[in-house]
Design a protein around this motif. Structure first.
Motif, PDB file in Angstrom:
ATOM      1  N   LEU A 289      13.846  34.544  37.923  1.00 27.72           N
ATOM      2  CA  LEU A 289      14.713  35.298  37.020  1.00 27.72           C
ATOM      3  C   LEU A 289      15.121  36.626  37.656  1.00 27.72           C
ATOM      4  CD1 LEU A 289      16.006  35.135  34.227  1.00 27.72           C
ATOM      5  CD2 LEU A 289      14.018  36.357  33.308  1.00 27.72           C
ATOM      6  N   ALA A 290      14.191  37.258  38.367  1.00 27.36           N
ATOM      7  CA  ALA A 290      14.518  38.516  39.051  1.00 27.36           C
ATOM      8  C   ALA A 290      15.563  38.289  40.146  1.00 27.36           C
ATOM      9  CB  ALA A 290      13.252  39.139  39.636  1.00 27.36           C
ATOM     10  N   LEU A 291      15.476  37.155  40.834  1.00 29.95           N
ATOM     11  CA  LEU A 291      16.466  36.821  41.855  1.00 29.95           C
ATOM     12  C   LEU A 291      17.849  36.681  41.235  1.00 29.95           C
ATOM     13  CD1 LEU A 291      17.396  35.915  44.683  1.00 29.95           C
ATOM     14  CD2 LEU A 291      16.623  33.601  44.083  1.00 29.95           C
ATOM     15  N   LEU A 292      17.946  35.980  40.108  1.00 30.02           N
ATOM     16  CA  LEU A 292      19.238  35.834  39.439  1.00 30.02           C
ATOM     17  C   LEU A 292      19.774  37.189  38.986  1.00 30.02           C
ATOM     18  CD1 LEU A 292      18.743  32.618  37.244  1.00 30.02           C
ATOM     19  CD2 LEU A 292      19.602  32.815  39.583  1.00 30.02           C
ATOM     20  N   HIS A 293      18.896  38.024  38.456  1.00 29.03           N
ATOM     21  CA  HIS A 293      19.293  39.391  38.081  1.00 29.03           C
ATOM     22  C   HIS A 293      19.906  40.114  39.284  1.00 29.03           C
ATOM     23  CE1 HIS A 293      18.152  40.424  33.979  1.00 29.03           C
ATOM     24  NE2 HIS A 293      17.057  39.688  34.096  1.00 29.03           N
ATOM     25  N   GLU A 294      19.234  40.054  40.411  1.00 32.61           N
ATOM     26  CA  GLU A 294      19.705  40.762  41.602  1.00 32.61           C
ATOM     27  C   GLU A 294      21.020  40.184  42.103  1.00 32.61           C
ATOM     28  OE1 GLU A 294      20.071  43.310  44.816  1.00 32.61           O
ATOM     29  OE2 GLU A 294      18.945  43.456  42.938  1.00 32.61           O
ATOM     30  N   GLN A 295      21.165  38.871  42.044  1.00 29.09           N
ATOM     31  CA  GLN A 295      22.401  38.259  42.528  1.00 29.09           C
ATOM     32  C   GLN A 295      23.592  38.625  41.655  1.00 29.09           C
ATOM     33  OE1 GLN A 295      21.108  34.061  42.988  1.00 29.09           O
ATOM     34  NE2 GLN A 295      21.447  34.358  45.178  1.00 29.09           N
ATOM     35  N   VAL A 296      23.456  38.599  40.335  1.00 26.80           N
ATOM     36  CA  VAL A 296      24.597  38.978  39.495  1.00 26.80           C
ATOM     37  C   VAL A 296      24.877  40.471  39.625  1.00 26.80           C
ATOM     38  CG1 VAL A 296      24.291  37.066  37.886  1.00 26.80           C
ATOM     39  CG2 VAL A 296      23.199  39.252  37.379  1.00 26.80           C
ATOM     40  N   ARG A 297      23.841  41.267  39.834  1.00 22.31           N
ATOM     41  CA  ARG A 297      24.055  42.711  40.022  1.00 22.31           C
ATOM     42  C   ARG A 297      24.895  42.972  41.264  1.00 22.31           C
ATOM     43  NH1 ARG A 297      22.640  46.803  42.895  1.00 22.31           N
ATOM     44  NH2 ARG A 297      21.343  45.501  44.264  1.00 22.31           N
ATOM     45  N   ARG A 298      24.600  42.242  42.349  1.00 21.74           N
ATOM     46  CA  ARG A 298      25.358  42.424  43.586  1.00 21.74           C
ATOM     47  C   ARG A 298      26.801  41.945  43.438  1.00 21.74           C
ATOM     48  NH1 ARG A 298      20.774  40.203  46.511  1.00 21.74           N
ATOM     49  NH2 ARG A 298      22.060  38.360  46.929  1.00 21.74           N
ATOM     50  N   LEU A 299      27.039  40.973  42.575  1.00 23.80           N
ATOM     51  CA  LEU A 299      28.388  40.438  42.385  1.00 23.80           C
ATOM     52  C   LEU A 299      29.257  41.302  41.479  1.00 23.80           C
ATOM     53  CD1 LEU A 299      27.425  36.689  41.861  1.00 23.80           C
ATOM     54  CD2 LEU A 299      28.803  37.568  43.756  1.00 23.80           C
ATOM     55  N   ALA A 300      28.644  42.201  40.726  1.00 19.77           N
ATOM     56  CA  ALA A 300      29.358  42.912  39.659  1.00 19.77           C
ATOM     57  C   ALA A 300      30.600  43.648  40.142  1.00 19.77           C
ATOM     58  CB  ALA A 300      28.406  43.877  38.957  1.00 19.77           C
ATOM     59  N   ASN A 301      30.542  44.269  41.317  1.00 17.62           N
ATOM     60  CA  ASN A 301      31.667  45.092  41.770  1.00 17.62           C
ATOM     61  C   ASN A 301      32.970  44.316  41.906  1.00 17.62           C
ATOM     62  OD1 ASN A 301      30.407  47.582  41.824  1.00 17.62           O
ATOM     63  ND2 ASN A 301      29.690  47.337  43.931  1.00 17.62           N
ATOM     64  N   GLN A 302      32.895  43.036  42.250  1.00 18.15           N
ATOM     65  CA  GLN A 302      34.129  42.278  42.439  1.00 18.15           C
ATOM     66  C   GLN A 302      34.820  41.954  41.106  1.00 18.15           C
ATOM     67  OE1 GLN A 302      32.958  38.702  44.521  1.00 18.15           O
ATOM     68  NE2 GLN A 302      32.590  37.535  42.656  1.00 18.15           N
ATOM     69  N   PHE A 303      34.126  42.196  39.993  1.00 20.29           N
ATOM     70  CA  PHE A 303      34.691  41.890  38.682  1.00 20.29           C
ATOM     71  C   PHE A 303      35.098  43.145  37.907  1.00 20.29           C
ATOM     72  CE2 PHE A 303      31.614  38.296  39.380  1.00 20.29           C
ATOM     73  CZ  PHE A 303      32.579  37.352  39.664  1.00 20.29           C
ATOM     74  N   ARG A 304      35.217  44.273  38.569  1.00 22.08           N
ATOM     75  CA  ARG A 304      35.578  45.508  37.879  1.00 22.08           C
ATOM     76  C   ARG A 304      37.099  45.585  37.690  1.00 22.08           C
ATOM     77  NH1 ARG A 304      31.055  48.105  37.098  1.00 22.08           N
ATOM     78  NH2 ARG A 304      29.351  47.879  38.601  1.00 22.08           N
ATOM     79  N   PRO A 305      37.567  46.252  36.614  1.00 22.98           N
ATOM     80  CA  PRO A 305      39.000  46.302  36.321  1.00 22.98           C
ATOM     81  C   PRO A 305      39.854  46.830  37.458  1.00 22.98           C
ATOM     82  CG  PRO A 305      37.744  47.063  34.432  1.00 22.98           C
ATOM     83  CD  PRO A 305      36.755  46.876  35.555  1.00 22.98           C
ATOM     84  N   GLU A 306      39.355  47.813  38.196  1.00 24.90           N
ATOM     85  CA  GLU A 306      40.168  48.362  39.289  1.00 24.90           C
ATOM     86  C   GLU A 306      40.414  47.330  40.380  1.00 24.90           C
ATOM     87  OE1 GLU A 306      35.933  50.196  39.701  1.00 24.90           O
ATOM     88  OE2 GLU A 306      37.330  49.603  38.097  1.00 24.90           O
ATOM     89  N   GLN A 307      39.459  46.425  40.590  1.00 31.73           N
ATOM     90  CA  GLN A 307      39.651  45.372  41.582  1.00 31.73           C
ATOM     91  C   GLN A 307      40.665  44.333  41.084  1.00 31.73           C
ATOM     92  OE1 GLN A 307      38.424  45.420  44.667  1.00 31.73           O
ATOM     93  NE2 GLN A 307      37.500  47.388  44.169  1.00 31.73           N
ATOM     94  N   GLU A 308      40.589  44.013  39.797  1.00 33.22           N
ATOM     95  CA  GLU A 308      41.553  43.078  39.230  1.00 33.22           C
ATOM     96  C   GLU A 308      42.965  43.670  39.273  1.00 33.22           C
ATOM     97  OE1 GLU A 308      41.980  40.131  35.394  1.00 33.22           O
ATOM     98  OE2 GLU A 308      41.050  42.094  35.073  1.00 33.22           O
ATOM     99  N   GLN A 309      43.091  44.947  38.931  1.00 32.57           N
ATOM    100  CA  GLN A 309      44.402  45.599  38.968  1.00 32.57           C
ATOM    101  C   GLN A 309      44.979  45.589  40.379  1.00 32.57           C
ATOM    102  OE1 GLN A 309      44.454  49.522  37.268  1.00 32.57           O
ATOM    103  NE2 GLN A 309      46.555  49.924  37.871  1.00 32.57           N
ATOM    104  N   LYS A 310      44.147  45.848  41.366  1.00 32.71           N
ATOM    105  CA  LYS A 310      44.593  45.846  42.763  1.00 32.71           C
ATOM    106  C   LYS A 310      45.116  44.466  43.170  1.00 32.71           C
ATOM    107  CE  LYS A 310      42.878  46.839  47.447  1.00 32.71           C
ATOM    108  NZ  LYS A 310      41.683  47.276  48.233  1.00 32.71           N
ATOM    109  N   ALA A 311      44.396  43.410  42.804  1.00 36.05           N
ATOM    110  CA  ALA A 311      44.817  42.056  43.147  1.00 36.05           C
ATOM    111  C   ALA A 311      46.089  41.666  42.403  1.00 36.05           C
ATOM    112  CB  ALA A 311      43.700  41.069  42.848  1.00 36.05           C
ATOM    113  N   LEU A 312      46.197  42.087  41.162  1.00 35.73           N
ATOM    114  CA  LEU A 312      47.383  41.790  40.366  1.00 35.73           C
ATOM    115  C   LEU A 312      48.617  42.469  40.961  1.00 35.73           C
ATOM    116  CD1 LEU A 312      48.202  40.275  37.805  1.00 35.73           C
ATOM    117  CD2 LEU A 312      47.616  42.321  36.487  1.00 35.73           C
ATOM    118  N   GLU A 313      48.469  43.732  41.329  1.00 37.58           N
ATOM    119  CA  GLU A 313      49.582  44.447  41.955  1.00 37.58           C
ATOM    120  C   GLU A 313      49.950  43.832  43.303  1.00 37.58           C
ATOM    121  OE1 GLU A 313      48.162  48.440  42.067  1.00 37.58           O
ATOM    122  OE2 GLU A 313      48.615  48.818  39.944  1.00 37.58           O
TER     123      GLU A 313
END
Length: 328
Positions: A289-313
């Motif tokens: 469970l701790a491994l899954l926690h760490e993996q989703v934590r590391r992935l979080a930055n790619q799902f932030r609104p500023e990243q989505e806005q950049k890709a959309l633009e």
């Protein structure tokens, strides 16, 4: 730019396409664009058409292309577009892919799953979430339960009751409880959920929730199950990663393309016993469970609104460039 964004989901709908349209409107208006969301298109003038769903929006796409043949067109590919008819695409879907100047894919493996001639049009965009990360730090778990949530409309594509079925095979000493939040797609799914609720003491059906209620459910859960048999890139996975909520997911391209090939929380799609085993492992193995926690934590930055806005633009700029040779 004056942008028309077409979605098959009506105002007030909690369908993923509507949520995406509303979020994209907000992100694009932050960049100074004017965005109108419509569910039907009759040839109104605009600088660019952004269509959600190649198949369901094909009439609007055809009307726009015929009316304004030299103006930029961006088409977003959904799971239905890519996977429902993957080996024999309907003419409508193929037309939309051909007509588009740019295609948006919502996970990193879309390029492997669409016809080769269209792959050079593809821009990958990860959907974002505004769910606050502090929900996880403030989470309060109900005593005596290891809560597992399933979030999304109840329908065939989501395999919505797979986690509930898996819970039936748990040993008596397990504390796992499955909470399903979503509106049934039809009477058949209404009946299935009602029967499961009646027969399965480990199952709760919460119905369709508002956004804040969904956030509270995620905050009070230890694991989210994403059991779909086909996905174009589910926003709930983005929300889970940003909330720090471990995900156990079916091993379909739409999930692997978001979580990565090295993610530890997969199970073979549709395999009830394998899902049962993963749930038991999450409940009983603190290191897993701790491994899954760490993996989703590391992935979080790619799902932030500023990243989505950049890709959309980027997608819109590329479409304009391909039509006129200029970026906006």
């Amino acid at each position: 730019m004056n942008i028309i964004l077409i979605t098959p989901a009506a105002p007030g709908s909690k369908a993923g396409n509507r949520a995406t349209a509303e979020r994209w409107k907000m992100l694009l208006e932050r960049s100074g664009n004017k965005v109108s969301i419509v569910t039907a298109y009759g040839g109104q003038p605009c600088d660019l058409l952004l269509a959600l769903h190649a198949w369901r929006s094909h009439e609007a796409i055809r009307t726009f292309r015929n009316t304004f043949p030299g103006r930029p067109l961006v088409v977003t590919l959904t799971g239905t577009d890519i996977y429902r008819h993957q080996y024999e695409y309907p003419e409508q879907t193929l037309y939309s892919m051909q007509a588009a100047d740019v295609l948006i894919g919502l996970h990193s493996l879309v390029g492997d799953d669409i016809p080769e001639p269209f792959r050079d049009k593809l821009v990958t965009l990860f959907q974002s979430s505004e769910l606050p990360a502090e929900h996880r730090t403030k989470a309060v778990y109900e005593a005596g339960f290891f809560d597992v949530c399933v979030i999304g409309h109840l329908r065939d594509e989501k395999d919505s009751l797979r986690a509930a079925k898996a819970a039936r095979f748990l040993p008596a000493n397990s504390c796992i409880r499955v909470s399903c939040a979503g509106k049934p797609h039809n009477e058949h799914w209404q009946n299935l959920a009602t029967q499961e609720l009646r027969e399965n003491p480990r199952f709760r059906w919460l119905g369709e929730l508002e956004k804040k209620e969904t956030a509270r459910l995620m905050a009070s859960s230890q694991v989210l199950v994403m059991s779909s048999v086909m996905e174009g890139g589910a926003n709930v996975v983005s929300e889970a990663c940003l909330a720090g909520l471990p995900v156990i997911a079916s091993d379909i391209p739409g999930n692997i393309g978001l979580l990565g090939s090295d993610y530890a929380g997969y199970y073979p799609v549709g395999d009830t016993q394998a899902l049962t085993d993963q749930l038991l492992r999450a409940e009983g193995d603190s290191k897993f469970l701790a491994l899954l926690h760490e993996q989703v934590r590391r992935l979080a930055n790619q799902f932030r609104p500023e990243q989505e806005q950049k890709a959309l633009e980027q997608a819109l700029s590329l479409a304009v460039q391909r039509c006129s040779g200029n970026t906006f």
